[in-house]
Write a protein that holds these residues in place. Structure first.
Motif, PDB file in Angstrom:
ATOM      1  N   THR A  44      -8.576  24.012 -45.556  1.00  0.00           N
ATOM      2  CA  THR A  44      -9.412  22.994 -46.197  1.00  0.00           C
ATOM      3  C   THR A  44      -9.740  23.425 -47.623  1.00  0.00           C
ATOM      4  OG1 THR A  44     -11.420  24.037 -45.293  1.00  0.00           O
ATOM      5  CG2 THR A  44     -10.442  22.232 -44.016  1.00  0.00           C
ATOM      6  N   ASP A  45     -10.117  22.439 -48.447  1.00  0.00           N
ATOM      7  CA  ASP A  45     -10.496  22.755 -49.815  1.00  0.00           C
ATOM      8  C   ASP A  45     -11.971  23.126 -49.883  1.00  0.00           C
ATOM      9  OD1 ASP A  45     -11.796  20.373 -49.461  1.00  0.00           O
ATOM     10  OD2 ASP A  45     -10.384  19.191 -50.655  1.00  0.00           O
ATOM     11  N   ALA A  46     -12.496  23.168 -51.103  1.00  0.00           N
ATOM     12  CA  ALA A  46     -13.898  23.561 -51.292  1.00  0.00           C
ATOM     13  C   ALA A  46     -14.863  22.548 -50.697  1.00  0.00           C
ATOM     14  CB  ALA A  46     -14.185  23.750 -52.782  1.00  0.00           C
ATOM     15  N   ASP A  47     -14.447  21.300 -50.613  1.00  0.00           N
ATOM     16  CA  ASP A  47     -15.324  20.258 -50.057  1.00  0.00           C
ATOM     17  C   ASP A  47     -15.201  20.140 -48.554  1.00  0.00           C
ATOM     18  OD1 ASP A  47     -16.185  19.668 -52.619  1.00  0.00           O
ATOM     19  OD2 ASP A  47     -14.546  18.210 -52.934  1.00  0.00           O
ATOM     20  N   GLY A  48     -14.332  20.934 -47.961  1.00  0.00           N
ATOM     21  CA  GLY A  48     -14.158  20.872 -46.511  1.00  0.00           C
ATOM     22  C   GLY A  48     -13.136  19.851 -46.068  1.00  0.00           C
ATOM     23  N   ASN A  49     -12.404  19.278 -47.008  1.00  0.00           N
ATOM     24  CA  ASN A  49     -11.372  18.311 -46.660  1.00  0.00           C
ATOM     25  C   ASN A  49     -10.027  19.016 -46.482  1.00  0.00           C
ATOM     26  OD1 ASN A  49     -13.191  16.094 -46.959  1.00  0.00           O
ATOM     27  ND2 ASN A  49     -12.923  16.206 -49.195  1.00  0.00           N
ATOM     28  N   LYS A  68      -6.309  20.252 -46.919  1.00  0.00           N
ATOM     29  CA  LYS A  68      -5.494  20.402 -48.111  1.00  0.00           C
ATOM     30  C   LYS A  68      -4.292  19.460 -48.055  1.00  0.00           C
ATOM     31  CE  LYS A  68      -6.581  25.296 -48.815  1.00  0.00           C
ATOM     32  NZ  LYS A  68      -6.016  26.668 -48.914  1.00  0.00           N
ATOM     33  N   ASP A 123      -1.604  25.725 -44.937  1.00  0.00           N
ATOM     34  CA  ASP A 123      -1.473  27.161 -45.193  1.00  0.00           C
ATOM     35  C   ASP A 123      -0.274  27.748 -44.456  1.00  0.00           C
ATOM     36  OD1 ASP A 123      -3.723  27.088 -46.793  1.00  0.00           O
ATOM     37  OD2 ASP A 123      -5.094  27.702 -45.184  1.00  0.00           O
TER      38      ASP A 123
END
Length: 217
Positions: free
Chosen positions: A131-136, A138, A142
């Motif tokens: 997930t990204d910094a907002d929790g969404n 990617k 990975d």
């Protein structure tokens, strides 16, 4: 008169010398007899002890099978039956280690398998997507699907290997109990040893030293 006195003195010295030699010989003979009696007493005690052991010794042909059966039912129980209590922690430590790695590899395999099945179903919410910094989720995961398949194969191999090792250790626990019970069937004496001995030569009264190696089956 002087010659007679000298002759008597010579005979007296000769007599004293012979008497002293006889006393020395008698003393050495007494020492030899005491040593021989000591060894004879030790030998009698050893024979008496062995005879008691032979009288109390009982052969149990079912003992090895019984020990193996106990270890098959509960690992370590056969070792307890053989009175080898110090082996019980080793048995549980070895089998417990194998079981631990089997469960750990199974857990990791299930993680990657669930993620791979989620990818095939079209979801991007598995733990390996990221997930990204907002929790969404990617845009790109990975770990790719190929990496998930490789991880599954890796942990599957480790899981199978851990299972085989655990089974082998379990079988070794049974074999050890059986073999140990077989070895206990031998009536081995405590005199199975290498020990020194001393012997006095009755001719020249010299002491002879050596080693005795006794095998008793």
């Amino acid at each position: 008169m002087l010659k007679q006195l000298f002759f008597l003195t010579f005979l007296l010295c000769l007599f004293n010398t012979i008497s002293a030699q006889e006393k020395k010989t008698d003393t050495l003979r007494v020492s030899i007899d005491s040593v021989q009696k000591t060894f004879s007493k030790r030998e009698l005690r050893r024979q008496r002890r062995d005879s008691i052991k032979d009288a109390n010794y009982k052969l149990d042909p079912l003992s090895p099978s019984r020990a193996a059966f106990y270890s098959a039912v509960l690992p370590g129980l056969g070792q307890a039956y053989n009175k080898r209590y110090w082996k019980i922690p080793i048995v549980y430590g070895a089998i417990g280690t194998g079981v631990y790695f089997y469960l750990e590899n199974t857990k990791q395999y299930d993680r990657y398998r669930d993620a791979y099945k989620s990818r095939l179903a079209g979801f991007n919410t598995d733990e390996f997507w990221g997930t990204d910094a907002d929790g969404n989720p990617k845009n790109t995961p990975d770990l790719s699907e190929d990496a998930l398949r490789d991880a599954q194969e890796f942990y599957q191999k480790n899981k199978d290997l851990s299972l085989l090792i655990t089974i082998g250790l379990y079988a070794l626990n049974i074999i050890d109990a059986n073999v140990d019970a077989h070895l206990k069937q031998y009536n081995m004496s405590d005199d199975l040893t290498l020990k020194p001995y001393m012997e006095i030569n009755e001719i020249n009264f010299n002491k002879n030293y050596g080693l005795t190696l006794t095998f008793k089956f």
